[in-house]
Scaffold this active site. Structure first.
Site, PDB file in Angstrom:
ATOM      1  N   GLY A 108      -6.615 -14.103  16.256  1.00  0.00           N
ATOM      2  CA  GLY A 108      -5.185 -14.251  15.957  1.00  0.00           C
ATOM      3  C   GLY A 108      -4.435 -12.938  15.875  1.00  0.00           C
ATOM      4  CE1 TYR A 162      -1.468  -5.110  11.137  1.00  0.00           C
ATOM      5  CE2 TYR A 162      -3.866  -5.214  11.255  1.00  0.00           C
ATOM      6  CZ  TYR A 162      -2.710  -4.855  10.578  1.00  0.00           C
ATOM      7  OH  TYR A 162      -2.801  -4.236   9.345  1.00  0.00           O
ATOM      8  CB  ILE A 174      -0.957  -0.030   1.220  1.00  0.00           C
ATOM      9  CG1 ILE A 174      -2.034  -1.108   1.010  1.00  0.00           C
ATOM     10  CG2 ILE A 174      -1.605   1.337   1.442  1.00  0.00           C
ATOM     11  CD1 ILE A 174      -2.940  -1.335   2.216  1.00  0.00           C
ATOM     12  N   GLY A 200       3.701  -1.079   8.632  1.00  0.00           N
ATOM     13  CA  GLY A 200       3.015  -1.979   9.557  1.00  0.00           C
ATOM     14  C   GLY A 200       3.442  -3.412   9.330  1.00  0.00           C
ATOM     15  CB  ILE A 201       5.102  -5.940  10.935  1.00  0.00           C
ATOM     16  CG1 ILE A 201       5.117  -5.569  12.432  1.00  0.00           C
ATOM     17  CG2 ILE A 201       6.228  -5.235  10.179  1.00  0.00           C
ATOM     18  CD1 ILE A 201       6.337  -6.088  13.176  1.00  0.00           C
ATOM     19  N   PRO A 238      -7.969   0.499   5.902  1.00  0.00           N
ATOM     20  CG  PRO A 238      -5.988   0.393   4.692  1.00  0.00           C
ATOM     21  CD  PRO A 238      -6.527   0.701   6.054  1.00  0.00           C
ATOM     22  N   GLY A 239      -9.536  -2.430   4.489  1.00  0.00           N
ATOM     23  CA  GLY A 239      -9.849  -3.834   4.727  1.00  0.00           C
ATOM     24  C   GLY A 239      -8.748  -4.685   4.114  1.00  0.00           C
ATOM     25  CD  GLN A 283      -9.292 -11.865  11.695  1.00  0.00           C
ATOM     26  OE1 GLN A 283     -10.269 -11.319  11.203  1.00  0.00           O
ATOM     27  NE2 GLN A 283      -9.146 -13.189  11.701  1.00  0.00           N
TER      28      GLN A 283
HETATM   29  N1  CAA Z   1     -13.155 -17.334  15.082  1.00  0.00           N
HETATM   30  C1  CAA Z   1     -13.308 -18.311  15.999  1.00  0.00           C
HETATM   31  N2  CAA Z   1     -12.515 -19.361  16.079  1.00  0.00           N
HETATM   32  C2  CAA Z   1     -11.548 -19.478  15.197  1.00  0.00           C
HETATM   33  C3  CAA Z   1     -11.316 -18.501  14.205  1.00  0.00           C
HETATM   34  C4  CAA Z   1     -12.182 -17.409  14.160  1.00  0.00           C
HETATM   35  N3  CAA Z   1     -12.050 -16.453  13.230  1.00  0.00           N
HETATM   36  N4  CAA Z   1     -10.269 -18.870  13.465  1.00  0.00           N
HETATM   37  C5  CAA Z   1      -9.829 -20.037  13.970  1.00  0.00           C
HETATM   38  N5  CAA Z   1     -10.619 -20.399  15.015  1.00  0.00           N
HETATM   39  C6  CAA Z   1     -10.493 -21.606  15.797  1.00  0.00           C
HETATM   40  C7  CAA Z   1     -10.382 -22.790  14.867  1.00  0.00           C
HETATM   41  O1  CAA Z   1     -11.667 -23.219  14.452  1.00  0.00           O
HETATM   42  C8  CAA Z   1      -9.676 -23.787  15.722  1.00  0.00           C
HETATM   43  O2  CAA Z   1     -10.589 -24.368  16.619  1.00  0.00           O
HETATM   44  P1  CAA Z   1     -10.575 -25.964  16.843  1.00  0.00           P
HETATM   45  O3  CAA Z   1      -9.167 -26.259  17.304  1.00  0.00           O
HETATM   46  O4  CAA Z   1     -11.629 -26.135  17.861  1.00  0.00           O
HETATM   47  O5  CAA Z   1     -10.884 -26.517  15.491  1.00  0.00           O
HETATM   48  C9  CAA Z   1      -8.745 -22.946  16.569  1.00  0.00           C
HETATM   49  O6  CAA Z   1      -9.305 -21.618  16.534  1.00  0.00           O
HETATM   50  C10 CAA Z   1      -7.339 -22.913  16.027  1.00  0.00           C
HETATM   51  O7  CAA Z   1      -7.392 -22.287  14.737  1.00  0.00           O
HETATM   52  P2  CAA Z   1      -6.135 -22.276  13.792  1.00  0.00           P
HETATM   53  O8  CAA Z   1      -5.858 -23.642  13.327  1.00  0.00           O
HETATM   54  O9  CAA Z   1      -6.349 -21.244  12.729  1.00  0.00           O
HETATM   55  O10 CAA Z   1      -4.970 -21.795  14.801  1.00  0.00           O
HETATM   56  P3  CAA Z   1      -3.471 -21.594  14.464  1.00  0.00           P
HETATM   57  O11 CAA Z   1      -2.808 -21.327  15.765  1.00  0.00           O
HETATM   58  O12 CAA Z   1      -2.951 -22.662  13.588  1.00  0.00           O
HETATM   59  O13 CAA Z   1      -3.496 -20.287  13.553  1.00  0.00           O
HETATM   60  C11 CAA Z   1      -3.715 -17.991  13.027  1.00  0.00           C
HETATM   61  C12 CAA Z   1      -3.829 -19.074  14.115  1.00  0.00           C
HETATM   62  C13 CAA Z   1      -2.307 -17.993  12.432  1.00  0.00           C
HETATM   63  C14 CAA Z   1      -3.939 -16.671  13.713  1.00  0.00           C
HETATM   64  C15 CAA Z   1      -4.736 -18.262  11.929  1.00  0.00           C
HETATM   65  O14 CAA Z   1      -6.004 -18.412  12.535  1.00  0.00           O
HETATM   66  C16 CAA Z   1      -4.807 -17.127  10.936  1.00  0.00           C
HETATM   67  O15 CAA Z   1      -3.977 -16.991  10.049  1.00  0.00           O
HETATM   68  N6  CAA Z   1      -5.825 -16.265  11.042  1.00  0.00           N
HETATM   69  C17 CAA Z   1      -6.011 -15.106  10.158  1.00  0.00           C
HETATM   70  C18 CAA Z   1      -5.512 -13.897  10.828  1.00  0.00           C
HETATM   71  C19 CAA Z   1      -5.736 -12.738   9.900  1.00  0.00           C
HETATM   72  O16 CAA Z   1      -6.808 -12.480   9.369  1.00  0.00           O
HETATM   73  N7  CAA Z   1      -4.695 -11.950   9.685  1.00  0.00           N
HETATM   74  C20 CAA Z   1      -4.788 -10.828   8.822  1.00  0.00           C
HETATM   75  C21 CAA Z   1      -3.430 -10.522   8.268  1.00  0.00           C
HETATM   76  S1  CAA Z   1      -3.526  -9.290   7.012  1.00  0.00           S
HETATM   77  C22 CAA Z   1      -3.788  -7.877   7.852  1.00  0.00           C
HETATM   78  O17 CAA Z   1      -3.794  -7.804   9.038  1.00  0.00           O
HETATM   79  C23 CAA Z   1      -3.991  -6.651   6.997  1.00  0.00           C
HETATM   80  C24 CAA Z   1      -5.172  -5.923   7.460  1.00  0.00           C
HETATM   81  O18 CAA Z   1      -5.035  -4.885   8.107  1.00  0.00           O
HETATM   82  C25 CAA Z   1      -6.516  -6.385   7.075  1.00  0.00           C
END
Ligand code: CAA
Length: 241
Positions: free
Chosen positions: A144, A148, A15, A85-86, A178-179, A142
């Site tokens: 995870g 952030y 961006i 940002g990271i 941003p989204g 969000q």
């Molecule tokens: N809501 C509720 N529960 C969730 C969930 C959610 N959104 N996502 C995962 N879970 C649950 C899973 O169902 C799982 O439950 P069970 O074990 O009961 O099945 C448990 O949490 C573990 O999930 P993961 O396997 O995903 O856990 P992980 O530790 O392997 O991974 C993570 C965690 C790396 C954070 C992964 O979930 C992930 O990548 N999430 C996306 C995070 C995200 O959207 N990041 C955005 C980056 S881009 C950005 O940030 C730019 C911006 O500004 C928009």
């Protein structure tokens, strides 16, 4: 429009790259700041001709030195885009202190570290445009991203407070949130998670860096002087504030 000096952090990739180019195309003299990726920065410079500067935006001393270098090279900075940002995603029960501190330093400490050496000059010259890049995930939370989301929510409060302080001095301070956009940060998200994210965006696509850049370019115009303290969501309808 007067030729303004603009500094864009994280300005050589994603961006920030699009913002730097948009501001250049709008007549600004632009400095793009980067931290880690020399190769991408050199490629950006070769492609755009925009000057690049390397420092860590989470480090106050480095920011003060860096701002002095940019000022010597281009003149006093009128426009600051805090874009760097990271992410270090992990659910809190797995998050390390390093993951927490790294994200807070780059995404939130940078607001203070970059604005502090610039704000006095902007007040003296009675002109400034500051745009802080937030995120949909600072607005809605969000899974995870406790680190952030906390940092990006902090950016909104910082923006509002500084907007009040700058208002009588011709300084506007706004946040663009941003989204999910087509950048390495987003395409780095696990494939299954990313697929679900795209499916939840009403307009049916990821944003582009240019979608964000157009908004930033508008906000830093001289005649955008009545717009301050606001947060603009650009998320394809994924989260309606
Ligand atoms: N809501 C509720 N529960 C969730 C969930 C959610 N959104 N996502 C995962 N879970 C649950 C899973 O169902 C799982 O439950 P069970 O074990 O009961 O099945 C448990 O949490 C573990 O999930 P993961 O396997 O995903 O856990 P992980 O530790 O392997 O991974 C993570 C965690 C790396 C954070 C992964 O979930 C992930 O990548 N999430 C996306 C995070 C995200 O959207 N990041 C955005 C980056 S881009 C950005 O940030 C730019 C911006 O500004 C928009």
């Amino acid at each position: 429009m007067t030729s303004r000096v603009a500094l864009v952090t994280g300005g050589t990739r994603g961006i920030g790259h699009a913002i730097a180019v948009a501001l250049r195309d709008q007549g600004c003299r632009v400095a793009a700041v980067y931290h880690g990726n020399d190769e991408a920065a050199q490629a950006f410079h070769a492609q755009t001709g925009i000057d690049v500067f390397r420092w860590d935006v989470g480090d106050c001393t480095a920011c003060a030195d860096g701002v002095a270098r940019v000022t010597r090279a281009l003149g006093p900075v009128d426009v600051l885009v805090n874009n760097a940002g990271i992410v270090r995603d992990a659910p809190l029960h797995k998050m390390t202190a390093e993951q927490w501190h790294a994200v807070i330093a780059t995404n939130l400490d940078s607001m203070f570290a970059m604005c502090r050496p610039l704000i006095e000059g902007m007040r003296e010259r009675r002109f400034g445009r500051i745009v802080n890049i937030g995120s949909i995930n600072g607005q809605k939370g969000q899974y995870g991203q406790a680190n952030y989301a906390a940092a990006k929510a902090g950016v909104v409060g910082f923006t509002k407070a500084l907007a009040l302080e700058g208002a009588r001095y011709g300084i506007t301070v706004n946040c663009v949130a941003p989204g999910y956009c087509e950048t390495e940060m987003v395409t780095g998200v696990r494939e299954d998670v990313l697929k679900a994210i795209i499916a939840s965006i009403p307009v049916g696509r990821l944003g582009t860096p240019q979608d964000v850049a157009r908004m930033v370019a508008f906000l830093v115009r001289d005649d955008a002087d009545f717009i301050t303290g606001a947060t603009f969501s650009l998320n394809g309808g994924q989260y309606l504030v």
